[in-house]
Design a protein around this motif. Structure first.
Motif, PDB file in Angstrom:
ATOM      1  N   PHE A 125       0.833  -1.204   0.000  1.00 15.31           N
ATOM      2  CA  PHE A 125       0.000   0.000   0.000  1.00 15.31           C
ATOM      3  C   PHE A 125       0.873   1.262   0.000  1.00 15.31           C
ATOM      4  N   LEU A 126       1.873   1.293   0.848  1.00 13.20           N
ATOM      5  CA  LEU A 126       2.712   2.483   0.986  1.00 13.20           C
ATOM      6  C   LEU A 126       3.675   2.669  -0.177  1.00 13.20           C
ATOM      7  N   GLU A 127       4.051   1.583  -0.835  1.00 17.41           N
ATOM      8  CA  GLU A 127       5.029   1.654  -1.926  1.00 17.41           C
ATOM      9  C   GLU A 127       4.398   1.927  -3.290  1.00 17.41           C
ATOM     10  N   THR A 128       3.093   1.761  -3.412  1.00 21.11           N
ATOM     11  CA  THR A 128       2.436   1.886  -4.705  1.00 21.11           C
ATOM     12  C   THR A 128       1.888   3.298  -4.903  1.00 21.11           C
ATOM     13  N   GLU A 129       2.146   3.854  -6.066  1.00 24.00           N
ATOM     14  CA  GLU A 129       1.647   5.183  -6.422  1.00 24.00           C
ATOM     15  C   GLU A 129       0.403   5.049  -7.300  1.00 24.00           C
ATOM     16  N   PHE A 130      -0.385   6.079  -7.341  1.00 22.92           N
ATOM     17  CA  PHE A 130      -1.568   6.119  -8.202  1.00 22.92           C
ATOM     18  C   PHE A 130      -1.152   5.909  -9.653  1.00 22.92           C
ATOM     19  N   THR A 131      -1.790   5.017 -10.341  1.00 21.94           N
ATOM     20  CA  THR A 131      -1.605   4.611 -11.743  1.00 21.94           C
ATOM     21  C   THR A 131      -0.283   3.888 -12.006  1.00 21.94           C
ATOM     22  N   GLN A 132       0.450   3.555 -10.972  1.00 19.86           N
ATOM     23  CA  GLN A 132       1.738   2.879 -11.133  1.00 19.86           C
ATOM     24  C   GLN A 132       1.573   1.547 -11.866  1.00 19.86           C
TER      25      GLN A 132
END
Length: 163
Positions: A125-132
């Motif tokens: 959750f913390l490592e993923t960016e929006f639209t990644q």
């Protein structure tokens, strides 16, 4: 340093503590908004507003909340404009709630999610960016969708505000 807010009620306390320890070991600056003592627990409907308000006021970009199922924390958190909480029970869902929905609050259930899995979910959750990791056309679509949802949200909050 990466900042994250974390909180729980009694039912999510041990999951929260495990996740918090894992995040601190990985270099996160973790602020705990309660429950701090399982013998003096705060209910989900007291913890979630504390976290949601801090997200709303932009003191934190992301929060992790744990209760029995994750659902109570999500329901209460989502009552705050600009707060988008997702109940997550898998690493895949943690990635997608960020990449697709741009969720800023992760909720998990201490009765449902094992501690090690909870730490994996929190990290994803913390490592993923929006639209990644998504195709260009999907990124364009999701950014437009996020704007549309924001307009729906703002209209909803404006219409429910007393005159």
């Amino acid at each position: 340093m990466k900042k994250v807010l974390i909180g729980s009620d009694k039912s999510g306390f041990f999951l929260k503590e495990f996740v918090k320890s894992d995040l601190v070991a990985k270099g996160y600056d973790v602020t705990d908004c309660g429950t701090l003592d399982p013998n003096a627990p705060m209910p989900f409907y007291e913890v979630a507003p504390i976290a949601a308000k801090k997200i709303q006021d932009q003191e934190f970009e992301k929060a992790i909340l744990c209760c029995g199922t994750g659902m109570g924390m999500a329901i209460v958190s989502n009552k705050f404009e600009g707060v988008h909480a997702a109940v997550v029970e898998s690493v895949y869902a943690a990635e997608k709630c960020r990449a697709i929905n741009d969720a800023n609050v992760l909720t998990m259930g201490g009765w449902i999610v094992a501690e090690t899995l909870g730490a994996e979910i929190a990290n994803k959750f913390l490592e993923t960016e929006f639209t990644q990791g998504l195709e260009e056309w999907r990124q364009v679509f999701l950014k437009k969708a996020r704007d549309e949802v924001k307009e729906i949200e703002q209209a909803s909050f404006r219409s429910s505000t007393p005159s």
